[in-house]
Design a protein around this motif. Structure first.
Motif, PDB file in Angstrom:
ATOM      1  N   HIS A  26       0.920  -1.232  -0.056  1.00  0.00           N
ATOM      2  CA  HIS A  26       0.013  -0.011   0.182  1.00  0.00           C
ATOM      3  C   HIS A  26       1.028   1.244   0.013  1.00  0.00           C
ATOM      4  CE1 HIS A  26      -3.535   2.511   0.903  1.00  0.00           C
ATOM      5  NE2 HIS A  26      -2.727   3.164   1.933  1.00  0.00           N
ATOM      6  N   LEU A  27       1.866   1.220   0.874  1.00  0.00           N
ATOM      7  CA  LEU A  27       2.823   2.440   1.066  1.00  0.00           C
ATOM      8  C   LEU A  27       3.529   2.494  -0.549  1.00  0.00           C
ATOM      9  CD1 LEU A  27       4.440   4.862   2.315  1.00  0.00           C
ATOM     10  CD2 LEU A  27       5.924   3.114   3.347  1.00  0.00           C
ATOM     11  N   ALA A  28       4.183   1.385  -0.907  1.00  0.00           N
ATOM     12  CA  ALA A  28       4.823   1.495  -2.146  1.00  0.00           C
ATOM     13  C   ALA A  28       3.959   2.101  -3.477  1.00  0.00           C
ATOM     14  CB  ALA A  28       5.500   0.098  -2.271  1.00  0.00           C
ATOM     15  N   ASN A  29       2.703   1.356  -3.561  1.00  0.00           N
ATOM     16  CA  ASN A  29       1.997   1.979  -4.593  1.00  0.00           C
ATOM     17  C   ASN A  29       1.500   3.449  -4.528  1.00  0.00           C
ATOM     18  OD1 ASN A  29       1.915  -0.285  -6.237  1.00  0.00           O
ATOM     19  ND2 ASN A  29       0.465  -1.350  -4.859  1.00  0.00           N
ATOM     20  N   ALA A  30       1.435   4.000  -3.066  1.00  0.00           N
ATOM     21  CA  ALA A  30       1.005   5.211  -3.026  1.00  0.00           C
ATOM     22  C   ALA A  30       2.195   6.212  -3.405  1.00  0.00           C
ATOM     23  CB  ALA A  30       0.804   5.698  -1.393  1.00  0.00           C
TER      24      ALA A  30
ATOM     25  N   GLY B  40       9.245   4.820  -4.153  1.00  0.00           N
ATOM     26  CA  GLY B  40       8.056   3.770  -3.978  1.00  0.00           C
ATOM     27  C   GLY B  40       8.618   2.533  -4.907  1.00  0.00           C
ATOM     28  N   VAL B  41       9.037   2.750  -6.147  1.00  0.00           N
ATOM     29  CA  VAL B  41       9.691   1.669  -6.832  1.00  0.00           C
ATOM     30  C   VAL B  41      10.864   0.751  -6.295  1.00  0.00           C
ATOM     31  CG1 VAL B  41      10.823   1.169  -8.964  1.00  0.00           C
ATOM     32  CG2 VAL B  41       9.150   2.658  -9.224  1.00  0.00           C
ATOM     33  N   ALA B  42      11.625   1.594  -5.411  1.00  0.00           N
ATOM     34  CA  ALA B  42      12.466   0.677  -4.635  1.00  0.00           C
ATOM     35  C   ALA B  42      11.945  -0.100  -3.519  1.00  0.00           C
ATOM     36  CB  ALA B  42      13.474   1.831  -3.682  1.00  0.00           C
ATOM     37  N   LEU B  43      10.655   0.564  -2.918  1.00  0.00           N
ATOM     38  CA  LEU B  43       9.954  -0.292  -1.933  1.00  0.00           C
ATOM     39  C   LEU B  43       9.542  -1.714  -2.824  1.00  0.00           C
ATOM     40  CD1 LEU B  43       8.061   2.076   0.366  1.00  0.00           C
ATOM     41  CD2 LEU B  43       9.768   0.454   1.123  1.00  0.00           C
TER      42      LEU B  43
ATOM     43  N   HIS C 240       5.110  -4.563  -8.856  1.00  0.00           N
ATOM     44  CA  HIS C 240       6.772  -4.201  -9.155  1.00  0.00           C
ATOM     45  C   HIS C 240       6.787  -3.685 -10.610  1.00  0.00           C
ATOM     46  CE1 HIS C 240      11.260  -4.748  -9.276  1.00  0.00           C
ATOM     47  NE2 HIS C 240      11.002  -3.286  -9.106  1.00  0.00           N
ATOM     48  N   ALA C 241       6.317  -4.436 -11.536  1.00  0.00           N
ATOM     49  CA  ALA C 241       6.490  -4.537 -13.019  1.00  0.00           C
ATOM     50  C   ALA C 241       5.443  -3.053 -13.234  1.00  0.00           C
ATOM     51  CB  ALA C 241       5.959  -5.449 -13.850  1.00  0.00           C
ATOM     52  N   VAL C 242       4.324  -3.162 -12.772  1.00  0.00           N
ATOM     53  CA  VAL C 242       3.615  -1.696 -12.937  1.00  0.00           C
ATOM     54  C   VAL C 242       4.243  -0.257 -12.492  1.00  0.00           C
ATOM     55  CG1 VAL C 242       1.307  -0.848 -12.589  1.00  0.00           C
ATOM     56  CG2 VAL C 242       1.650  -2.977 -12.934  1.00  0.00           C
TER      57      VAL C 242
END
Length: 722
Positions: free
Chosen positions: A363-367, A381-384, A402-404
């Motif tokens: 949730h955090l990474a996508n935000a 975010g991508v690193a997360l 991750h791909a998205v």
């Protein structure tokens, strides 16, 4: 009585106490006080009148009198019963809550096992978990076969985030007393917190089998069902829990569930529930965080949302979600320095969490990756997301997301590798296939893009239908039949079959078919109109009316553009002719929103109201999910688009602030209806070059909602191909 004994007075005492407790329930504290004082004066040897009298004084904010009553009770007890009275005093103080007094009274208990057990419980309530653990271990040492002592140790360990040890202590408590509900309840809460909802559900049901009317377990069961995607089943449990024991946290979960279900007046109900929760317990950080999110995400009220999120962060400073929310809000109001600082703090909170919850991390990474527009934050975010793939390498959904993230940040080769890893684990995830289609399109592989789309369409679940098929507009943008080869034949046949067998969204499918027929294949408008009517006629009876109606609207739009060079739509209203003799068609081609009527003065009075597109509007509320747009069929070419607005649409309206996109390009991001002075019609004019067969006008609400009163689409001279 016949034997000469004194008459039994117990029934009178019990009645007096019960009436006093009823007065407490309806908050008639004076009535309760009167009953408890009489009972205490009449039967000074009974403990209950003292306890209820002290509780009433607490509810009246007279802690000094409550303490005086308890001191009198303590002094009146003989040594053999003093511990019993003292334990009741401590529990009453803790329930108010007056934890300082609860600690003090618990310390007076002579029985070491009971004293340390209660001290552990109150220390835990005070979030002093290390001290709570030490006290619980002393209680276990004093009575190793006592299930309650093991239960107190489990609660302390849970507070410290040592979940495995906490579950082991609960299991020892069950071994000593299998009929005690609390260990099952606690194991369930641990499984819920770490996202193991099916196991949480199992232990919640075990707990309720032993104590069916326990409000916290009922509430937790409801929340678990919601997290399992069974919101309609979970809501009654939450509501039952709240009715039995109103609690702020339960109130918040009811609001979140209503948000998922999106029933009538859901927004208004949520706002009232958050107000109720704040009245019940203003110290609950989860309340302020979700109230803030509602104001920010659904109403666009950044300033008010920011104030509430700051309050949540002050109450619970180590929570990743509150810091992430503050990062998004400060970015919205233009304070990039604070935004980045809070995003960094959110990442630190996530990294320092006692356990790694996959849902929370994703949730955090996508935000950060999707909702932020700051390149530095998106990269974090991508690193997360990459970290998530290392923590859960066997989860294909993690690799797909991750791909998205990589795809949206234009790291195409890495995105392809991530999609390959997801495919190697599972080929049955529709999100993997649809994003492979998007990646192929962006890397100039149109035929592979269509093939991947057809794979996604073949496994598309009902709830993702519009989203998956909507991607086709992106895949077909600017494409020609010569670029797509045989794949365009397969795609067109697939869409035509969707119409014939009964599509879940026939309007969307017919629009996509139109893009292929008019833009990709460069068909003649008259032939396309005829073929669209034939397709609509082949649709199943139960859907045929909707398909035929849309096919007729398509035919009307293409004919208007071909013969007159212009079409006009009266948004939210019926067709009419204006004072200049221009024909305005009734509302059509919309996706989402709702029709509303304008204030009479906004349209210029009675006579003008009947002849103006500003007499009605289609409103797109901020809180509605999905696409907020008009998708108007046109012949491919260049167009001038005029959008009609009506100032402040009515005196009762709160101002709308929104953006507009045409052909996926932002034309304005700052249209604000909060104008000074009386309401007045207003127009905004935009030009679109090389549009395909669908002119999409997307509205992007930022505060309260977006709206439009009328749309005029005019072809530019010599720009239409036939």
């Amino acid at each position: 009585i016949e034997g000469g004994a004194a008459p039994y007075e117990g029934a009178r005492l019990e009645t007096q106490l019960r009436r006093g407790r009823c007065f407490l329930q309806i908050k008639n504290y004076e009535g309760a006080l009167n009953d408890f004082v009489i009972a205490n004066h009449t039967w000074p040897e009974a403990i209950a009148p003292y306890i209820f009298l002290g509780r009433t004084y607490y509810l009246m904010d007279r802690g000094d009198l409550a303490r005086a009553v308890f001191e009198r009770l303590y002094a009146s007890r003989p040594p053999a019963t003093r511990d019993h009275a003292t334990a009741w005093i401590a529990m009453t103080c803790a329930s108010k809550p007056d934890l300082a007094q609860a600690h003090e009274w618990a310390g007076r208990i002579d029985n070491g096992r009971v004293r340390e057990r209660l001290r552990s419980y109150y220390l835990g309530l005070d979030k002093r978990f290390e001290e709570a653990e030490a006290a619980a271990r002393r209680a276990v040492e004093a009575a190793p076969d006592n299930g309650m002592s093991h239960m107190m140790l489990a609660l302390a360990l849970k507070g410290l985030g040592r979940f495995k040890e906490a579950i082991e202590s609960c299991e020892r408590a069950i071994a000593h007393d299998a009929e005690f509900f609390a260990p099952y309840h606690t194991i369930a809460t641990i499984y819920y917190e770490v996202g193991r909802f099916q196991e949480a559900l199992e232990y919640q049901r075990k707990s309720l089998a032993l104590k069916p009317e326990h409000p916290p377990t009922l509430g937790n069961l409801g929340a678990t069902l919601v997290r399992l995607g069974r919101a309609e089943e979970g809501l009654p449990y939450l509501e039952k829990s709240y009715a039995m024991a109103p609690a702020a946290l339960t109130c918040v979960f009811i609001a979140l569930t209503i948000d998922q279900l999106q029933g009538p007046q859901s927004l208004e109900r949520q706002l009232k529930l958050y107000e109720q929760a704040a009245a019940l317990d203003p110290r609950e950080w989860f309340l302020w965080m979700n109230w803030s999110a509602l104001l920010f995400d659904k109403l666009g009220k950044a300033d008010e949302a920011l104030e509430k999120m700051l309050r949540a962060e002050a109450l619970a400073p180590g929570i990743a979600s509150t810091n992430c929310g503050l990062g998004l809000m400060y970015e919205q109001v233009g304070d990039l320095e604070k935004s980045r600082a809070y995003f960094r703090k959110a990442i630190e909170c996530q990294e320092n969490a006692p356990w790694q919850d996959m849902n929370a991390l994703m949730h955090l990474a996508n935000a950060l990756t999707w909702r932020s527009t700051d390149p530095e934050t998106r990269a974090q975010g991508v690193a997360l997301l990459e970290k998530a793939t290392q923590l859960w390498p066997e989860n294909h959904r993690v690799h797909a997301e991750h791909a998205v993230g990589l795809l949206e940040n234009k790291r195409y080769d890495e995105a392809r590798a991530a999609l390959a890893r997801a495919m190697a684990i599972s080929t049955d995830y529709v999100i993997t296939h649809i994003n492979l289609a998007r990646l192929n399109q962006r890397q100039g592989r149109p035929r592979e893009a269509i093939a991947a789309f057809l794979d996604a369409a073949g496994m598309c679940p009902a709830e993702r239908y519009d989203r998956i098929y909507g991607v086709l507009f992106e895949l077909l943008a600017g494409a020609r039949a010569s670029d797509l080869g045989q794949s365009i034949d397969e795609l067109q046949a697939h869409l035509e079959n969707e119409i014939k067998v009964g599509s879940r969204n026939p309007q969307l499918i017919l629009d996509l078919w139109l893009v292929i027929a008019l833009s990709v294949r460069e068909g003649r408008p008259a032939e396309v109109r005829t073929r669209a009517a034939e397709l609509a006629g082949a649709a199943p009876d139960e859907e045929g009316a909707a398909v035929r109606s849309h096919a007729a609207d398509i035919a009307w739009a293409l004919e208007e553009i071909e013969t007159r060079g212009v079409l006009r739509v009266n948004c939210g209203g019926d067709g009419f002719s204006d004072a200049a003799g221009n024909a305005w068609a009734g509302d059509r081609f919309f996706h989402g929103g709702r029709p509303v009527a304008a204030a009479r003065e906004a349209a210029g009075g009675d006579a003008a109201e009947a002849e103006s597109p500003c007499a009605t509007a289609r409103e797109f509320p901020f809180w509605e999910q999905g696409v907020n747009a008009y998708c108007i069929p046109v012949i491919p070419g260049d167009y001038r688009v005029t959008l009609q607005f009506a100032g402040r649409f009515s005196p009762e309206w709160e101002g709308r602030w929104f953006g507009v996109q045409l052909k996926r390009q932002t034309m304005t991001s700052e249209y604000d209806s909060r104008a000074e002075g009386p309401p007045a019609p207003e127009s905004r004019v935009f030009e679109v070059r090389e549009n395909d067969a669908i002119l999409d006008i997307v509205f992007l609400p930022k505060r309260v909602g977006a709206y439009v009163c009328g749309i005029e689409v005019r072809r530019l001279a010599g720009a239409v191909k036939d």
